[in-house]
Scaffold this active site. Structure first.
Site, short mmCIF file in Angstrom:
data_model
loop_
_atom_site.label_atom_id
_atom_site.label_comp_id
_atom_site.label_asym_id
_atom_site.label_seq_id
_atom_site.Cartn_x
_atom_site.Cartn_y
_atom_site.Cartn_z
N TYR A 189 5.43 -0.25 -0.60
CA TYR A 189 5.40 1.19 -0.41
C TYR A 189 6.80 1.78 -0.46
O TYR A 189 7.81 1.09 -0.34
CB TYR A 189 4.78 1.54 0.96
CG TYR A 189 5.64 1.09 2.12
CD1 TYR A 189 6.58 1.95 2.68
CD2 TYR A 189 5.57 -0.21 2.61
CE1 TYR A 189 7.42 1.54 3.71
CE2 TYR A 189 6.40 -0.64 3.64
CZ TYR A 189 7.31 0.24 4.18
OH TYR A 189 8.14 -0.17 5.19
N PHE B 195 12.89 7.38 3.84
CA PHE B 195 13.31 6.73 5.09
C PHE B 195 13.05 5.23 5.07
O PHE B 195 13.56 4.50 5.92
CB PHE B 195 12.60 7.36 6.30
CG PHE B 195 11.09 7.23 6.30
CD1 PHE B 195 10.47 6.08 6.75
CD2 PHE B 195 10.30 8.28 5.85
CE1 PHE B 195 9.09 5.95 6.75
CE2 PHE B 195 8.91 8.16 5.85
CZ PHE B 195 8.30 7.00 6.29
N ASP B 196 12.28 4.76 4.10
CA ASP B 196 12.01 3.31 4.06
C ASP B 196 11.41 2.95 2.71
O ASP B 196 10.78 3.78 2.03
CB ASP B 196 11.03 2.92 5.17
CG ASP B 196 10.99 1.41 5.41
OD1 ASP B 196 11.88 0.71 4.89
OD2 ASP B 196 10.08 0.94 6.11
N ILE C 244 1.18 2.43 12.33
CA ILE C 244 0.75 3.78 12.66
C ILE C 244 -0.72 3.96 12.28
O ILE C 244 -1.23 3.28 11.37
CB ILE C 244 1.62 4.85 11.95
CG1 ILE C 244 1.58 4.67 10.43
CG2 ILE C 244 3.04 4.81 12.47
CD1 ILE C 244 2.31 5.74 9.65
N TYR D 81 4.19 9.07 13.92
CA TYR D 81 5.01 8.78 15.09
C TYR D 81 4.99 9.89 16.14
O TYR D 81 5.70 9.81 17.14
CB TYR D 81 6.45 8.48 14.66
CG TYR D 81 6.56 7.20 13.88
CD1 TYR D 81 6.62 5.96 14.52
CD2 TYR D 81 6.58 7.22 12.49
CE1 TYR D 81 6.71 4.79 13.80
CE2 TYR D 81 6.67 6.04 11.76
CZ TYR D 81 6.73 4.84 12.42
OH TYR D 81 6.81 3.67 11.70
N PHE E 170 3.80 8.77 1.90
CA PHE E 170 3.96 7.44 1.29
C PHE E 170 3.62 7.59 -0.18
O PHE E 170 2.53 8.03 -0.56
CB PHE E 170 3.08 6.41 1.99
CG PHE E 170 3.54 6.13 3.39
CD1 PHE E 170 4.57 5.25 3.64
CD2 PHE E 170 2.97 6.80 4.46
CE1 PHE E 170 5.03 5.03 4.93
CE2 PHE E 170 3.41 6.58 5.75
CZ PHE E 170 4.44 5.70 5.99
#
Length: 462
Positions: free
Chosen positions: A57, A67-68, A87, A113, A130
């Site tokens: 992802y 962010f990731d 999550i 979150y 995502f």
């Protein structure tokens, strides 16, 4: 416009498009998780609760800031679906995907979150996006949950059960099951039985084991290896040959837990020990060693840590424990789990250090583990207890023969090893000699020129 500004703008456009056209996949239909499929999966099957899933992802905030990314780490993210390890949006979203599918997910804060965020990259009340792209995608692969981490029982949960309680060994359960072998259904029934005694109802040991991990109302698929199925013998009644792999669909309708050890008094434990000992012996004689282990194991769990007994109770308890350890050792020998057999014999010999069966069975296990000297010592002790034990005499001869063969094999191995070392050293020596000869030759050639030079130098001095 800078690259960062372009990326931000693109991310915002994608998030808006997903918010407008995305499918609401939340159970409550509150649009908390929206999904658009970029590429359909290669198969129709979706992961089930408890499956171990592998996901690639790229994660962004709604403004397009990344962010990731699992692709940046060059490894997929792995988690167990439906276990609260990620999550809520992921447990919901990934459950809808097919193997190989690529999709977009837009996740509201309450499914991500929340107000806490995840410092330092994810702020409070952040909507997460995502993304599927060339750099990274929500791309799925999955496999079932390995219940005992030996590949013997794989579970996939179709419907999650209720509560946090599970049946224990000895619990009375009511289940519905369907059994399949090679795609053919061979069994379908509602049945009530005691966990650990399923074999009495033509239910393989793997179902007994799996039930201890299930919750009331759970509906799951179980994949059983031959060890946890009908083993080498198969099941002629169902037309199942030996060493067949089985698939069961099981629904745990209800259960009543058996009394735990701490809930029973000594008298009750001793009474039940007599019952399960007979049950275990019956299973052993039928070659159902895993089932026998369960029964003998109950005696150990009830009595091994029992204190404050009267002399009569203590004698009865030791008698049951000794029989249980000896019988467990025999079961483990049959199951080829020799280290466990040795452990049980050690426990038995702790109760009776001169027990002939305990010494002999430990010797057998050690012999099969290639611990020849230790095995020989055990068989010699058997003869000290009973000089007429012909089997022990025969096993001592076997130990001596095996030791001799082992030593001869070692000698051959080391002889070959040393021969190779000697050959290598000879080559190195020969190579070194050749180098020395070359050096000497070079020195000679140099020496041939030196006298003239010395002569000239001497002449000058004169």
């Amino acid at each position: 416009m800078t690259t960062d500004e372009a990326t931000k703008s693109e991310g915002e456009v994608q998030a808006v498009a997903l918010a407008e056209r995305g499918e609401d996949i939340t159970p409550s239909k509150d649009r908390g998780v929206l999904k658009i499929i970029k590429r359909p999966g290669s198969e129709d099957e979706s992961p089930m609760i408890g499956d171990k899933v592998y996901v690639h992802y790229k994660g962004k905030l709604a403004n397009g800031k990344k962010f990731d990314s699992s692709r940046d780490r060059n490894e997929p993210f792995i988690f167990s679906l439906g276990k609260g390890q990620v999550i809520k949006a992921w447990d919901i979203g990934v459950a809808t995907m097919k193997k190989g599918e690529i999709c977009y997910l837009l996740c509201k804060p309450e499914y991500a979150y929340g107000s806490a965020g995840s410092a330092p990259k994810i702020p409070s009340n952040a909507t997460l996006f995502f993304e599927a792209s060339n750099a990274g995608e929500l791309l799925l692969d999955f496999k079932g949950e390995d219940l005992f981490e030996d590949g013997g029982i794989i579970r996939r949960i179709k419907r999650k059960g209720e509560g946090y309680s599970n049946p224990n060994e000895g619990a009375t359960v009511e289940i519905h099951l369907e059994g399949f072998c090679g795609g053919r259904r061979f069994d379908c029934k509602d049945v009530k039985f005691v966990v650990g005694e399923g074999e009495d109802h033509d239910i393989p040991i793997g179902i007994d084991k799996a039930l201890e991990k299930m919750q009331r109302g759970e509906h799951c698929i179980l994949y059983l290896s031959p060890r946890y199925g009908f083993g080498e013998a198969g099941k002629p009644k169902f037309g199942i040959q030996g060493n067949a792999e089985l698939v069961y669909e099981v629904t745990l309708k209800s259960f009543e837990k058996a009394k735990e050890s701490w809930e029973m008094d000594t008298k009750e434990k001793l009474e039940q020990a007599a019952v399960v000992k007979e049950k275990g012996t019956m299973y052993f004689k039928e070659g159902k060693y895993l089932q026998a282990v369960i029964q003998y194991g109950k005696i150990v769990s009830w009595l091994e840590m029992e204190y404050g007994l009267s002399e009569k109770e203590s004698k009865a308890s030791d008698s049951f424990l000794l029989a249980a350890f000896l019988n467990l050792a025999m079961c483990y020998l049959k199951l080829r789990e020799y280290a466990k057999a040795v452990e049980c014999c050690d426990k038995a010999l702790g109760l009776d250090q001169d027990n002939e069966k305990g010494l002999y069975r430990r010797g057998e296990a050690r012999l099969l583990m290639n611990e020849f000297e230790l095995a020989k010592c055990d068989f010699q002790k058997v003869l000290e207890v009973n000089p007429q034990n012909k089997a022990a005499k025969s096993q001592i001869s076997v130990c001596q023969k095996k030791t001799k063969e082992h030593n001869e094999r070692d000698r051959r191995i080391y002889a070959n090893m040393f021969a190779k070392f000697a050959e290598r050293d000879a080559k190195e020596a020969a190579s070194k000699t050749g180098a020395e000869k070359t050096a000497e030759k070079a020195a000679c050639e140099k020496g041939a020129k030196t006298p003239g030079a010395e002569g000239e130098e001497a002449e000058g001095h004169v």
